[in-house]
Design a protein around this motif. Sequence first.
Motif, PDB file in Angstrom:
ATOM      1  N   UNK A   1       1.410   6.716   4.971  1.00  0.00           N
ATOM      2  CA  UNK A   1       1.240   5.717   4.042  1.00  0.00           C
ATOM      3  C   UNK A   1       0.068   6.186   2.892  1.00  0.00           C
ATOM      4  N   UNK A   2      -0.735   6.888   3.271  1.00  0.00           N
ATOM      5  CA  UNK A   2      -1.704   7.572   2.205  1.00  0.00           C
ATOM      6  C   UNK A   2      -0.831   8.044   1.127  1.00  0.00           C
ATOM      7  N   UNK A   3       0.154   8.929   1.317  1.00  0.00           N
ATOM      8  CA  UNK A   3       1.115   9.362   0.357  1.00  0.00           C
ATOM      9  C   UNK A   3       1.515   8.513  -0.613  1.00  0.00           C
ATOM     10  N   UNK A   4       2.085   7.118   0.127  1.00  0.00           N
ATOM     11  CA  UNK A   4       2.526   6.120  -0.663  1.00  0.00           C
ATOM     12  C   UNK A   4       1.407   5.692  -1.632  1.00  0.00           C
ATOM     13  N   UNK A   5       0.369   5.448  -1.016  1.00  0.00           N
ATOM     14  CA  UNK A   5      -0.916   4.561  -1.860  1.00  0.00           C
ATOM     15  C   UNK A   5      -1.197   5.608  -3.147  1.00  0.00           C
ATOM     16  N   UNK A   6      -1.223   6.781  -2.995  1.00  0.00           N
ATOM     17  CA  UNK A   6      -1.653   7.784  -4.171  1.00  0.00           C
ATOM     18  C   UNK A   6      -0.268   7.944  -5.049  1.00  0.00           C
ATOM     19  N   UNK A   7       0.970   7.625  -4.447  1.00  0.00           N
ATOM     20  CA  UNK A   7       1.952   7.754  -5.206  1.00  0.00           C
ATOM     21  C   UNK A   7       2.164   6.408  -6.242  1.00  0.00           C
ATOM     22  N   UNK A   8       1.766   5.257  -5.473  1.00  0.00           N
ATOM     23  CA  UNK A   8       1.734   4.049  -6.219  1.00  0.00           C
ATOM     24  C   UNK A   8       0.643   4.112  -7.283  1.00  0.00           C
ATOM     25  N   UNK A   9      -0.478   4.449  -7.268  1.00  0.00           N
ATOM     26  CA  UNK A   9      -1.448   4.769  -8.019  1.00  0.00           C
ATOM     27  C   UNK A   9      -1.052   5.549  -9.338  1.00  0.00           C
ATOM     28  N   UNK A  10      -0.534   6.731  -9.054  1.00  0.00           N
ATOM     29  CA  UNK A  10      -0.081   7.699  -9.912  1.00  0.00           C
ATOM     30  C   UNK A  10       1.192   6.973 -10.795  1.00  0.00           C
ATOM     31  N   UNK A  11       2.094   6.319 -10.206  1.00  0.00           N
ATOM     32  CA  UNK A  11       3.150   5.390 -11.124  1.00  0.00           C
ATOM     33  C   UNK A  11       2.514   4.424 -11.789  1.00  0.00           C
ATOM     34  N   UNK A  12       1.580   3.704 -11.317  1.00  0.00           N
ATOM     35  CA  UNK A  12       0.915   2.723 -12.107  1.00  0.00           C
ATOM     36  C   UNK A  12       0.028   3.141 -13.500  1.00  0.00           C
ATOM     37  N   UNK A  13      -0.360   4.532 -13.214  1.00  0.00           N
ATOM     38  CA  UNK A  13      -1.175   5.225 -14.595  1.00  0.00           C
ATOM     39  C   UNK A  13      -0.196   5.602 -15.417  1.00  0.00           C
ATOM     40  N   UNK A  14       1.113   5.915 -14.984  1.00  0.00           N
ATOM     41  CA  UNK A  14       2.328   6.464 -15.824  1.00  0.00           C
ATOM     42  C   UNK A  14       3.288   5.171 -16.478  1.00  0.00           C
ATOM     43  N   UNK A  15       2.983   4.048 -15.817  1.00  0.00           N
ATOM     44  CA  UNK A  15       3.593   2.893 -16.115  1.00  0.00           C
ATOM     45  C   UNK A  15       5.167   3.011 -15.723  1.00  0.00           C
TER      46      UNK A  15
END
Length: 101
Positions: A1-15
């Motif tokens: 889940x930690x990986x997906x939280x970081x992944x989600x944050x990354x995608x938000x920053x890149x749109x």
Amino acid sequence: QVREIKNSDFSDKLGLKWFIYQGSVIATTRKFCSDRAGKVFHVSEVAKWKDDPNLINPKTKGQYNPLIDRGRYRCRHHIQYITEKLAQRLDPEKVKKINEQ
């Protein structure tokens, strides 16, 4: 889940709003995951996933976050965010449908 939280944050920053439900299908893969494995999705589509009858433990669906929890306990799959341009190449009909909404 930690990986997906970081992944989600990354995608938000890149749109990034498109993703592939990534991971192989093996003998023990749950139907929920095998129905999605390798397919392209828009983040707007995942809100309905909590109501999928193949999602395990429906009693806790109120706490379910599809972009983090995916197929729930011990799920081997992950979300791979992609650009809309790549989503268009992989599944042009889906991109057209989502963009028309």
